[in-house]
Design a protein around this motif. Sequence first.
Motif, PDB file in Angstrom:
ATOM      1  N   ASP A  47       0.843  -1.196   0.000  1.00 25.42           N
ATOM      2  CA  ASP A  47       0.000   0.000   0.000  1.00 25.42           C
ATOM      3  C   ASP A  47       0.878   1.247   0.000  1.00 25.42           C
ATOM      4  O   ASP A  47       2.069   1.187   0.322  1.00 25.42           O
ATOM      5  N   PRO A  48       0.277   2.414  -0.300  1.00 24.54           N
ATOM      6  CA  PRO A  48       1.081   3.643  -0.307  1.00 24.54           C
ATOM      7  C   PRO A  48       1.404   4.174   1.085  1.00 24.54           C
ATOM      8  O   PRO A  48       2.134   5.150   1.208  1.00 24.54           O
ATOM      9  N   MET A  49       0.863   3.559   2.150  1.00 23.98           N
ATOM     10  CA  MET A  49       1.099   4.050   3.500  1.00 23.98           C
ATOM     11  C   MET A  49       0.993   2.889   4.475  1.00 23.98           C
ATOM     12  O   MET A  49       0.329   1.897   4.211  1.00 23.98           O
ATOM     13  N   PHE A  50       1.695   3.010   5.606  1.00 23.58           N
ATOM     14  CA  PHE A  50       1.567   2.023   6.670  1.00 23.58           C
ATOM     15  C   PHE A  50       0.180   2.098   7.293  1.00 23.58           C
ATOM     16  O   PHE A  50      -0.522   3.096   7.180  1.00 23.58           O
TER      17      PHE A  50
ATOM     18  N   ASP B 124       7.845   8.293   9.213  1.00 25.48           N
ATOM     19  CA  ASP B 124       9.036   9.132   9.408  1.00 25.48           C
ATOM     20  C   ASP B 124       9.934   8.561  10.498  1.00 25.48           C
ATOM     21  O   ASP B 124      11.171   8.582  10.371  1.00 25.48           O
ATOM     22  N   ALA B 125       9.326   8.058  11.573  1.00 33.03           N
ATOM     23  CA  ALA B 125      10.122   7.501  12.676  1.00 33.03           C
ATOM     24  C   ALA B 125      10.900   6.276  12.224  1.00 33.03           C
ATOM     25  O   ALA B 125      12.085   6.116  12.559  1.00 33.03           O
ATOM     26  N   LEU B 126      10.253   5.393  11.460  1.00 32.41           N
ATOM     27  CA  LEU B 126      10.946   4.196  10.979  1.00 32.41           C
ATOM     28  C   LEU B 126      12.116   4.554  10.083  1.00 32.41           C
ATOM     29  O   LEU B 126      13.218   3.998  10.206  1.00 32.41           O
ATOM     30  N   ALA B 127      11.889   5.485   9.167  1.00 32.85           N
ATOM     31  CA  ALA B 127      12.963   5.887   8.252  1.00 32.85           C
ATOM     32  C   ALA B 127      14.121   6.532   9.020  1.00 32.85           C
ATOM     33  O   ALA B 127      15.295   6.280   8.726  1.00 32.85           O
TER      34      ALA B 127
ATOM     35  N   ASP C 167      -2.266  11.131   9.123  1.00 34.21           N
ATOM     36  CA  ASP C 167      -1.182  11.837   9.785  1.00 34.21           C
ATOM     37  C   ASP C 167      -0.534  10.973  10.858  1.00 34.21           C
ATOM     38  O   ASP C 167       0.666  11.095  11.122  1.00 34.21           O
ATOM     39  N   ALA C 168      -1.299  10.066  11.450  1.00 35.15           N
ATOM     40  CA  ALA C 168      -0.721   9.131  12.414  1.00 35.15           C
ATOM     41  C   ALA C 168       0.248   8.178  11.713  1.00 35.15           C
ATOM     42  O   ALA C 168       1.370   7.943  12.187  1.00 35.15           O
ATOM     43  N   ALA C 169      -0.173   7.631  10.586  1.00 33.54           N
ATOM     44  CA  ALA C 169       0.686   6.712   9.840  1.00 33.54           C
ATOM     45  C   ALA C 169       1.936   7.422   9.320  1.00 33.54           C
ATOM     46  O   ALA C 169       3.020   6.831   9.264  1.00 33.54           O
ATOM     47  N   GLN C 170       1.797   8.689   8.948  1.00 33.64           N
ATOM     48  CA  GLN C 170       2.951   9.423   8.430  1.00 33.64           C
ATOM     49  C   GLN C 170       3.998   9.650   9.507  1.00 33.64           C
ATOM     50  O   GLN C 170       5.201   9.551   9.258  1.00 33.64           O
ATOM     51  N   ILE C 171       3.551   9.933  10.737  1.00 32.23           N
ATOM     52  CA  ILE C 171       4.502  10.105  11.832  1.00 32.23           C
ATOM     53  C   ILE C 171       5.292   8.818  12.040  1.00 32.23           C
ATOM     54  O   ILE C 171       6.512   8.834  12.233  1.00 32.23           O
ATOM     55  N   LEU C 172       4.600   7.679  11.984  1.00 28.88           N
ATOM     56  CA  LEU C 172       5.286   6.400  12.141  1.00 28.88           C
ATOM     57  C   LEU C 172       6.246   6.153  10.988  1.00 28.88           C
ATOM     58  O   LEU C 172       7.380   5.700  11.194  1.00 28.88           O
TER      59      LEU C 172
END
Length: 509
Positions: free
Chosen positions: A235-238, A252-255, A245-250
């Motif tokens: 998928d394009p997002m976790f 960024d943290a993983l990267a 926005d919650a998935a995007q924060i995660l």
Amino acid sequence: MPRDRTKETAFPVDGSDISLVRTAHPPNWKNPEPDGPYNLVVIGAGPAGLTAAREAAALGAKVALIERGLIGGASVNTGCIPSKSIIRTARLYADMHDAENFGGDTPKPVRVDFQRAMTRMRQIRQRISRAVSAETLASEGIDLYFGEGRFSGPDTIMAAGKILRFRKAMVATGARASLPAIPGLVEAGYLSNETMFDLVDCPKRLLVIGGGPLGCETAQALCLLGAEVILAQNDPMFLPGEERDAAQILSDALAREGVEVRLNTEVVAVRAEGGRKLADLVRDDETMTISIDEIVTGIGRSPNVDGLDLENAGVAYDADGIRVDDYLRTTNPRVYAAGDVCLKHKFAHTAEASARIVVQNALFLGRSRLSKLVVPWCTYTDPEIAHVGVYPAEARQDGIPVKTYTVLMHDVARAVMDGEEEGFVKIHVREGSDRILGATVVARHAGEMINAVSLAIRSGMGLHALADVIHPFPTQAQGIKMAGDAYRRTRITSFWRRVSERWLAWSRR
């Protein structure tokens, strides 16, 4: 393939593992003689089965509990307990890397001891399993049978060669890791959430398939424990079910922590060559091959319905599990189901709650409904992502207008002190009222914080009343009170402001 965990040799050579097996499936256990009919026969001794059996026995019911593997099920042995133990150690190493931000010195280098982390996990698992040992259950008046449980009729179950008659039965056989249909995966070998805890040495290079909760937790933890991790998500997002926005924060943290993130990427083939594994990945019609030491699948779970001979009892099921109504009855009114074998939300806490519904409805003519449960959940990454209730998009689809109150964690004093400013608190209410519809919390301790909102929804407490609850200061849960304060300020209309100004001006005379 998953190992037979009922034998001591199934685990790595570890004293904690041997003690665990002796506690959770004693090798010399002698099954009792059936003394039926039982008020309740339960198949499966995971969270749902244990809860139902223990509560029913405590209320005076004659109960039989059947387990083919280890008492505790996936939660204790291959799921929540071992995974969160490892996650805690991974967070320790993350904090060591970040010591300078807390006024300390970062060790040079930070030396990760993977074997000690796994040893600690096994010790914790064994310690927690003692609370539900075979001897403990027997002392509570439960007839415990080790072996396969199969229905032999509408009111009988065959357990280890013995016929158990029942007034009511409950199936709580849980779920297993789903195997993705990737050519060559089985032949090359893979790990799942059920087998990754057998690791003794940390893989140097690891591919995690799937960006759901299990995949994200595994990728982050093993990366912090020394593995070079590639996470492939088609998928394009976790976490496709969570707020963006919650998935995007995660993401960024993983990267930031070093996980090589590959979104919109599908693993199409796996093969073994020269002692390593090769995986073919496709993104936008472009194929690339990567070399890894291990593969972990984290794409979900499938209900355990095979081998139960449900047809003999007239119990209907499909690929999603056993079919139940809102009272958790199956198509056989004598038989109920609870936990992962029948529920959409496959969490240990939901399994326990559903088991309590079964005890009430099956044994005491209760009318408790599954649909009335308020179910929170949490992805235990860093930061954690916790949610309860409905999402705004779901509410709007049902024609419910939504107003969201958001507090950023960098505005919460304790989060600033702790150096844990990443994330937010979002509380969704029905527009024009303070009725809480749902909430999402992204914070290091989101799983703890969401409990206050869950209680508010369950008890019918509005956001205005939640703001009146006094919180100790400073705590990160202050973010929830701040959202309530934000709601309360919106209730101060221009009319009431004029009224109060006039009153205060009059009172100064």
